[in-house]
Design a protein around this motif. Sequence first.
Motif, short mmCIF file in Angstrom:
data_model
loop_
_atom_site.label_atom_id
_atom_site.label_comp_id
_atom_site.label_asym_id
_atom_site.label_seq_id
_atom_site.Cartn_x
_atom_site.Cartn_y
_atom_site.Cartn_z
N TYR A 263 -6.65 4.60 6.10
CA TYR A 263 -5.78 3.52 6.72
C TYR A 263 -6.39 2.94 8.02
O TYR A 263 -6.81 3.70 9.09
CB TYR A 263 -4.35 4.10 7.00
CG TYR A 263 -3.56 2.87 7.43
CD1 TYR A 263 -2.92 2.17 6.33
CD2 TYR A 263 -3.20 2.85 8.76
CE1 TYR A 263 -1.84 1.15 6.79
CE2 TYR A 263 -2.41 1.66 8.99
CZ TYR A 263 -1.81 0.98 8.25
OH TYR A 263 -0.90 -0.09 8.70
N VAL A 264 -6.41 1.62 8.01
CA VAL A 264 -7.17 0.84 9.33
C VAL A 264 -6.01 0.06 9.67
O VAL A 264 -5.60 -0.90 9.06
CB VAL A 264 -8.46 -0.01 9.13
CG1 VAL A 264 -8.88 -0.65 10.25
CG2 VAL A 264 -9.58 0.93 8.50
N GLU A 265 -5.37 0.30 10.83
CA GLU A 265 -4.09 -0.68 11.42
C GLU A 265 -4.87 -1.98 11.79
O GLU A 265 -5.99 -2.10 12.13
CB GLU A 265 -3.55 0.22 12.61
CG GLU A 265 -2.30 -0.60 13.09
CD GLU A 265 -1.23 -0.70 12.01
OE1 GLU A 265 -1.21 -1.76 11.32
OE2 GLU A 265 -0.38 -0.08 12.15
N SER A 266 -3.88 -3.04 11.62
CA SER A 266 -4.24 -4.13 11.95
C SER A 266 -4.56 -4.43 13.39
O SER A 266 -3.92 -3.75 14.21
CB SER A 266 -3.45 -5.39 11.27
OG SER A 266 -3.47 -6.65 11.90
N CYS B 147 0.65 -1.21 -0.01
CA CYS B 147 0.03 -0.03 -0.06
C CYS B 147 0.82 1.28 -0.17
O CYS B 147 0.35 2.49 -0.36
CB CYS B 147 -0.94 -0.09 1.06
SG CYS B 147 -0.22 0.43 2.83
N ILE B 148 2.08 1.07 0.44
CA ILE B 148 2.97 2.35 0.56
C ILE B 148 3.07 3.04 -0.73
O ILE B 148 2.72 4.43 -0.79
CB ILE B 148 4.20 1.94 1.19
CG1 ILE B 148 4.16 1.56 2.57
CG2 ILE B 148 5.17 3.32 1.06
CD1 ILE B 148 3.54 2.74 3.63
N LEU C 245 4.97 -0.82 10.42
CA LEU C 245 6.00 0.01 9.38
C LEU C 245 5.15 0.76 8.46
O LEU C 245 5.25 1.95 8.60
CB LEU C 245 6.97 -0.86 8.81
CG LEU C 245 8.02 0.09 8.04
CD1 LEU C 245 8.66 1.13 8.86
CD2 LEU C 245 9.22 -0.93 7.17
N SER C 246 4.26 0.02 7.86
CA SER C 246 3.38 0.80 6.91
C SER C 246 2.54 1.92 7.53
O SER C 246 2.38 3.01 7.18
CB SER C 246 2.40 -0.18 6.19
OG SER C 246 3.19 -0.95 5.44
#
Length: 232
Positions: A185-188, A163-164, A197-198
């Motif tokens: 963006y939804v963090e895992s 995705c970066i 990192l992403s």
Amino acid sequence: MEKNTSCFFSNSSPNLVITCFVAFITIILVRFLYVIYRTGKPLNKRTPQQTLSTLIVLGSGGHTAEMINLLLVLQKDRFTPRFYIAAATDNMSLQKARVFENSLVDSGVKGISAEFMQIYRSREVGQSYVTSVWTTLVATAHALWLMIKIRPQVVLCNGPGTCIPLCVIAFIFKVVGIRWSSIFYVESIARVKRLSLSGLLLYKLQIADQFFVQWPQLQRKYPRAHYVGCLM
């Protein structure tokens, strides 16, 4: 007289080039600051009937499962057409996305429009850093081609490294005025104490318009993030 005129133009040409260059850099800088200022703020109100082309970035492992759960509550008739992208070596994620879209058709959802694409990875697991320089350049060029082709209005991602480059290119498109893409963006859910990192890159560089986390301690550590609870 002719000699003096030629001297005038020869002396002014470098100054003209420098002036144009400074003006160009100034315009880009002002536009960059404007995009940073507008990031995260609601855009002009759209009519309820207006659809939004949506890019959905999938990742191997639990990333795709989390994304599918997120898509279950998405307004399917609003966020369409949908473009699913996964790494070229990840066939399972696109297969799950196809199953999801087929289930929408079977359930009677109208206006289904979905495309499935693959993108080169910047670096495979175990790949040397020397050879990864070339693969990163190839992956970036491929990402640029895909973004020019899709030009999404919305980008949804939740952690995979693929995705970066897509998000960075979407941000550059906003700066140069090609397309304004809202990046979500939804963090895992696996990230309990610190960002991936992403996620860290998108948060620190302020590329994501809306940044969501699934644990309250993450929101306290990264105050610009929004806590939405566990989505799984």
